[in-house]
Design an enzyme around this catalytic site. Structure first.
Site, mmCIF file in Angstrom:
data_model
loop_
_atom_site.group_PDB
_atom_site.id
_atom_site.type_symbol
_atom_site.label_atom_id
_atom_site.label_comp_id
_atom_site.label_asym_id
_atom_site.label_seq_id
_atom_site.Cartn_x
_atom_site.Cartn_y
_atom_site.Cartn_z
ATOM 1 N N GLU A 133 32.495 41.541 27.495
ATOM 2 C CA GLU A 133 32.949 41.457 26.111
ATOM 3 C C GLU A 133 32.884 40.032 25.576
ATOM 4 O O GLU A 133 32.574 39.810 24.399
ATOM 5 C CB GLU A 133 34.366 42.017 26.011
ATOM 6 C CG GLU A 133 34.401 43.528 26.249
ATOM 7 C CD GLU A 133 35.815 44.079 26.324
ATOM 8 O OE1 GLU A 133 36.183 44.863 25.445
ATOM 9 O OE2 GLU A 133 36.552 43.696 27.274
ATOM 10 N N GLU B 191 36.391 49.576 32.466
ATOM 11 C CA GLU B 191 37.812 49.762 32.153
ATOM 12 C C GLU B 191 38.302 51.186 32.391
ATOM 13 O O GLU B 191 39.438 51.399 32.842
ATOM 14 C CB GLU B 191 38.087 49.356 30.692
ATOM 15 C CG GLU B 191 38.173 47.859 30.451
ATOM 16 C CD GLU B 191 36.828 47.222 30.185
ATOM 17 O OE1 GLU B 191 36.803 46.062 29.746
ATOM 18 O OE2 GLU B 191 35.780 47.879 30.429
#
Length: 257
Positions: free
Chosen positions: A111, A131
């Site tokens: 990210e 995640e």
């Protein structure tokens, strides 16, 4: 090279700031020291007129494995308030930032790379949003930026499976600017940074802002919106200097004005 914390190294050379996440023993996982250290470096990048471009990289042959889950589970603050992980998730710098990636760029590390303007990656680098495997979600920009940068179905698969993707695969979708041999990502990122620093600061600033903002502009308003950002650039000192240098067959001396 200086240290903002033991976890973040900063080097400044010829207008380029290199920010190195320095926790190789845990694949540069982001704890509080990393998050606040990178954020402080980003603030300096934007504030210092001598700095033109930033490079974000990792020590020890890997970029960043994401949030330090051990630190997170122990209640450590690993986000920078309203700015998110490393101060990048919600508030990327105004100046260009290049990710130089070796090894793994996973979860918050991926990210962070997505929050950068350009990506240079080693051929064997691996990217992923794992995640979902940990009961989390990629809320530091992965679910928002990735489907805007590659086909949505590919982004969906990465988010739902948590599987990794190679640099070469992601480059085929246009996500990566340069694919290098292993060990060469930082060197190639520096070459790219120098190509940018050779150009006018005003042009770089205006171009980045327009490209980032134009995605929400309608066809009917896009030129008026562009004018709001570009302002009087045609009459800027850099524009006049660029024209004069061309006519006089010399290198321009940019003022940033």
């Amino acid at each position: 090279m200086t240290q903002l914390t033991d976890a973040v190294l900063v080097d400044r050379l010829d207008g380029v700031m290199t920010i190195t996440i320095n926790r190789p023993e845990v694949r540069n996982a982001v704890n509080g020291a990393v998050s606040f250290g990178v954020c402080a470096a980003i603030d300096e990048l934007d504030a210092n007129k001598q700095l033109r471009v930033g490079i974000l990289t990792g020590a020890g042959g890997t970029f960043c494995a994401g949030m330090d889950l051990k630190a997170f589970s122990q209640g450590e603050v690993v986000r920078v308030g309203h700015r998110g992980l490393m101060g990048l998730a919600y508030t990327p710098p105004q100046k260009p930032l290049i990710a130089a990636i070796e090894g793994y760029a996973l979860a918050g590390g991926f990210e962070a790379a997505l929050a950068c303007d350009l990506i240079v990656a080693a051929r064997d680098a691996q990217f992923g949003l794992p995640e979902a495997k940990r009961g989390l979600a990629a809320l530091a920009g992965g679910l928002l930026r990735l489907p805007r940068l590659i086909p949505q179905r590919i982004a969906m698969e990465l988010a739902l499976t948590g599987n990794m993707a190679s640099a070469e695969l992601l480059a085929s979708f246009g996500l990566i600017n340069r694919v290098t041999e292993p060990g060469c990502a930082l060197e190639r990122a520096m070459e790219l940074a120098r190509e940018i620093t050779a150009n006018a600061p005003t042009s770089i600033s205006v171009s980045k802002r327009i490209i980032n903002q134009q995605t929400d502009w309608s066809l009917s308003e896009m030129f008026s919106k562009q004018e709001e950002v570009a302002g009087d650039i045609l009459n800027s000192r850099d524009a006049l200097e660029g024209a004069a240098a061309f006519v006089e067959k010399r290198d321009p001396a940019w003022s940033g004005e």
